[in-house]
Design a protein around this motif. Structure first.
Motif, PDB file in Angstrom:
ATOM      1  N   VAL A 153       0.837  -1.203   0.000  1.00 36.56           N
ATOM      2  CA  VAL A 153       0.000   0.000   0.000  1.00 36.56           C
ATOM      3  C   VAL A 153       0.870   1.250   0.000  1.00 36.56           C
ATOM      4  O   VAL A 153       0.591   2.219  -0.730  1.00 36.56           O
ATOM      5  CB  VAL A 153      -0.944  -0.015   1.215  1.00 36.56           C
ATOM      6  N   ALA A 154       1.936   1.240   0.789  1.00 30.91           N
ATOM      7  CA  ALA A 154       2.840   2.397   0.807  1.00 30.91           C
ATOM      8  C   ALA A 154       3.503   2.593  -0.548  1.00 30.91           C
ATOM      9  O   ALA A 154       3.623   3.737  -1.044  1.00 30.91           O
ATOM     10  CB  ALA A 154       3.895   2.208   1.899  1.00 30.91           C
ATOM     11  N   ILE A 155       3.939   1.500  -1.174  1.00 33.72           N
ATOM     12  CA  ILE A 155       4.549   1.596  -2.499  1.00 33.72           C
ATOM     13  C   ILE A 155       3.543   2.139  -3.509  1.00 33.72           C
ATOM     14  O   ILE A 155       3.865   2.994  -4.343  1.00 33.72           O
ATOM     15  CB  ILE A 155       5.082   0.221  -2.926  1.00 33.72           C
ATOM     16  N   ALA A 156       2.301   1.650  -3.443  1.00 34.48           N
ATOM     17  CA  ALA A 156       1.284   2.101  -4.393  1.00 34.48           C
ATOM     18  C   ALA A 156       0.991   3.590  -4.228  1.00 34.48           C
ATOM     19  O   ALA A 156       0.813   4.313  -5.218  1.00 34.48           O
ATOM     20  CB  ALA A 156       0.009   1.277  -4.206  1.00 34.48           C
ATOM     21  N   LEU A 157       0.953   4.069  -2.994  1.00 35.66           N
ATOM     22  CA  LEU A 157       0.695   5.492  -2.770  1.00 35.66           C
ATOM     23  C   LEU A 157       1.829   6.355  -3.312  1.00 35.66           C
ATOM     24  O   LEU A 157       1.593   7.430  -3.882  1.00 35.66           O
ATOM     25  CB  LEU A 157       0.493   5.748  -1.276  1.00 35.66           C
ATOM     26  N   VAL A 158       3.068   5.902  -3.136  1.00 33.30           N
ATOM     27  CA  VAL A 158       4.209   6.657  -3.673  1.00 33.30           C
ATOM     28  C   VAL A 158       4.149   6.695  -5.197  1.00 33.30           C
ATOM     29  O   VAL A 158       4.363   7.749  -5.823  1.00 33.30           O
ATOM     30  CB  VAL A 158       5.525   6.043  -3.181  1.00 33.30           C
ATOM     31  N   TRP A 159       3.844   5.566  -5.806  1.00 31.42           N
ATOM     32  CA  TRP A 159       3.773   5.535  -7.261  1.00 31.42           C
ATOM     33  C   TRP A 159       2.565   6.312  -7.790  1.00 31.42           C
ATOM     34  O   TRP A 159       2.608   6.830  -8.917  1.00 31.42           O
ATOM     35  CB  TRP A 159       3.726   4.094  -7.756  1.00 31.42           C
ATOM     36  N   MET A 160       1.502   6.406  -7.032  1.00 30.87           N
ATOM     37  CA  MET A 160       0.380   7.252  -7.445  1.00 30.87           C
ATOM     38  C   MET A 160       0.827   8.707  -7.561  1.00 30.87           C
ATOM     39  O   MET A 160       0.430   9.424  -8.488  1.00 30.87           O
ATOM     40  CB  MET A 160      -0.770   7.123  -6.441  1.00 30.87           C
ATOM     41  N   TRP A 161       1.652   9.151  -6.608  1.00 27.47           N
ATOM     42  CA  TRP A 161       2.188  10.507  -6.706  1.00 27.47           C
ATOM     43  C   TRP A 161       3.155  10.634  -7.877  1.00 27.47           C
ATOM     44  O   TRP A 161       3.167  11.661  -8.575  1.00 27.47           O
ATOM     45  CB  TRP A 161       2.886  10.861  -5.399  1.00 27.47           C
ATOM     46  N   MET A 162       3.964   9.606  -8.129  1.00 28.01           N
ATOM     47  CA  MET A 162       4.918   9.667  -9.236  1.00 28.01           C
ATOM     48  C   MET A 162       4.207   9.679 -10.590  1.00 28.01           C
ATOM     49  O   MET A 162       4.695  10.288 -11.551  1.00 28.01           O
ATOM     50  CB  MET A 162       5.878   8.479  -9.155  1.00 28.01           C
ATOM     51  N   PHE A 163       3.040   9.016 -10.679  1.00 31.36           N
ATOM     52  CA  PHE A 163       2.295   8.987 -11.938  1.00 31.36           C
ATOM     53  C   PHE A 163       1.329  10.169 -12.075  1.00 31.36           C
ATOM     54  O   PHE A 163       0.572  10.217 -13.053  1.00 31.36           O
ATOM     55  CB  PHE A 163       1.491   7.680 -12.037  1.00 31.36           C
ATOM     56  N   GLU A 164       1.336  11.094 -11.130  1.00 26.07           N
ATOM     57  CA  GLU A 164       0.453  12.253 -11.229  1.00 26.07           C
ATOM     58  C   GLU A 164       0.762  13.019 -12.513  1.00 26.07           C
ATOM     59  O   GLU A 164       1.921  13.287 -12.829  1.00 26.07           O
ATOM     60  CB  GLU A 164       0.672  13.144 -10.005  1.00 26.07           C
ATOM     61  N   PRO A 165      -0.247  13.339 -13.318  1.00 24.84           N
ATOM     62  CA  PRO A 165       0.018  13.848 -14.674  1.00 24.84           C
ATOM     63  C   PRO A 165       0.710  15.210 -14.719  1.00 24.84           C
ATOM     64  O   PRO A 165       1.458  15.489 -15.658  1.00 24.84           O
ATOM     65  CB  PRO A 165      -1.387  13.923 -15.295  1.00 24.84           C
ATOM     66  N   ARG A 166       0.495  16.086 -13.718  1.00 27.56           N
ATOM     67  CA  ARG A 166       1.068  17.440 -13.810  1.00 27.56           C
ATOM     68  C   ARG A 166       2.342  17.598 -12.985  1.00 27.56           C
ATOM     69  O   ARG A 166       3.308  18.200 -13.447  1.00 27.56           O
ATOM     70  CB  ARG A 166       0.025  18.480 -13.354  1.00 27.56           C
ATOM     71  N   LEU A 167       2.360  17.049 -11.774  1.00 30.02           N
ATOM     72  CA  LEU A 167       3.495  17.252 -10.876  1.00 30.02           C
ATOM     73  C   LEU A 167       4.263  15.958 -10.605  1.00 30.02           C
ATOM     74  O   LEU A 167       5.206  15.971  -9.805  1.00 30.02           O
ATOM     75  CB  LEU A 167       3.017  17.840  -9.533  1.00 30.02           C
TER      76      LEU A 167
END
Length: 329
Positions: A153-167
């Motif tokens: 879950v922690a890894i998925a949350l970090v990657w969600m931020w990394m895949f954010e389209p603008r930032l």
């Protein structure tokens, strides 16, 4: 003193008397096998006693649910009313007539096809690089292995931020080379690709560790003989290293296929509800949705049976591709 003459009566001594005396003399020896058998029975009883908790746990939490799954797959099980009605193959007709379930099978195959081979290839390369004597190699190995022991879950949350389209970091790095990054997790064409990237990155560590252990156990004299014969590093890799890695490759392949077919948590966090337009709906998530959202337990058990058959067939194919059982031992 003169010896008294013995009287020869012509009778031979009775052999039964000697047998009786010999058996009595050998009686203490006959107790040894008896004590040995008693000691063997005590050891077996102790072994059964020590194994009993694990066996009870295995039967109660794995054996009974597996049997119940196969039985309920042919029934109409109403959870709320707690009624079970036999319906034959109706559950299998229902699930294979569902386009969402059929697309989940295809998504699972794609996810496995790209996740397993790519992660295994990268793991072999990293194992070869980390097998050399290098300052701080233990830290590099720990860094590669760290994602495997980190909470999904922690890894998925970090990657969600990394895949954010603008930032996000991913699209920012793509913009440096003039590429306009997609909306990864919200685009049906890219959502499954994003999940595959995360799964590959998370699964490299354990595969690298297994390959590294296999490389360190290889005999050095074989490589020395190859160097004396003038074999290059590339020739040694394909002629010596890869054949000797066959047992490790078989183990990694089997475990990776099972893990990829049972992938759920990273998909559930990264792309809730199966992603946009069910683009990331895999078999495990569809089983979860059928059982705990639609409360159709009979159909969910039928889907679980289909998943089991898929895994069984893939295990047989992988065994055939990687060699016979005697080669793996």
């Amino acid at each position: 003193m003169p010896t008294q003459p013995t009287l020869d009566t012509g009778k031979r001594p009775d052999p039964s008397v000697h047998r009786f005396t010999r058996s009595k003399a050998a009686a203490p020896r006959s107790d040894r096998p008896r004590r040995r058998r008693k000691f063997g029975h005590e050891r077996r009883r102790t072994a059964f006693f020590l194994l009993a908790p694990s066996v009870i746990h295995l039967v109660w939490w794995i054996g009974i649910p597996v049997v119940a799954t196969f039985v309920l797959a042919f029934t109409d099980y109403d959870v709320l009313a707690n009624t079970v009605t036999f319906n034959g193959l109706d559950n299998f007709r229902e699930i294979f007539g569902d386009p969402t379930w059929n697309s989940s099978i295809w998504h699972t195959v794609i996810f496995t096809f790209f996740t397993v081979p790519v992660a295994m290839a990268i793991a072999v390369v990293l194992a070869l690089l980390l097998n050399v004597k290098l300052r701080g190699s233990a830290w590099y190995r720990a860094a590669v292995f760290m994602p495997h022991v980190t909470a999904t879950v922690a890894i998925a949350l970090v990657w969600m931020w990394m895949f954010e389209p603008r930032l996000g970091v991913v699209n920012t790095m793509l913009a440096w080379v003039g590429i306009d990054g997609p909306v990864w997790l919200a685009d049906p064409d890219w959502a499954l690709t994003a999940v595959i990237i995360v799964s590959i990155w998370k699964g490299i560590g354990i595969k690298m560790l297994i390959y590294l252990a296999a490389l360190q156990s290889m005999p050095e004299d074989v490589y020395e003989a190859a160097r004396i014969d003038g074999a290059s590093q590339v020739r040694q890799f394909f002629a010596i290293t890869l054949p000797l890695l066959k047992p490790a490759t078989f183990f990694v392949l089997v475990v990776s296929i099972i893990d990829s077919f049972q992938a759920f948590d990273q998909l559930y966090v990264l792309t809730p509800d199966g992603g946009p337009d069910n683009s990331t709906t895999v078999m495990t998530y569809e089983i979860y949705r059928t059982a705990f959202k639609e409360f159709n337990m009979g159909a969910a058990c039928a889907q679980s049976v289909v998943l089991f058959v898929f895994l069984l067939v893939l295990m047989l194919i992988s065994r055939r591709l990687t060699g016979k059982e005697d080669d793996v031992r």
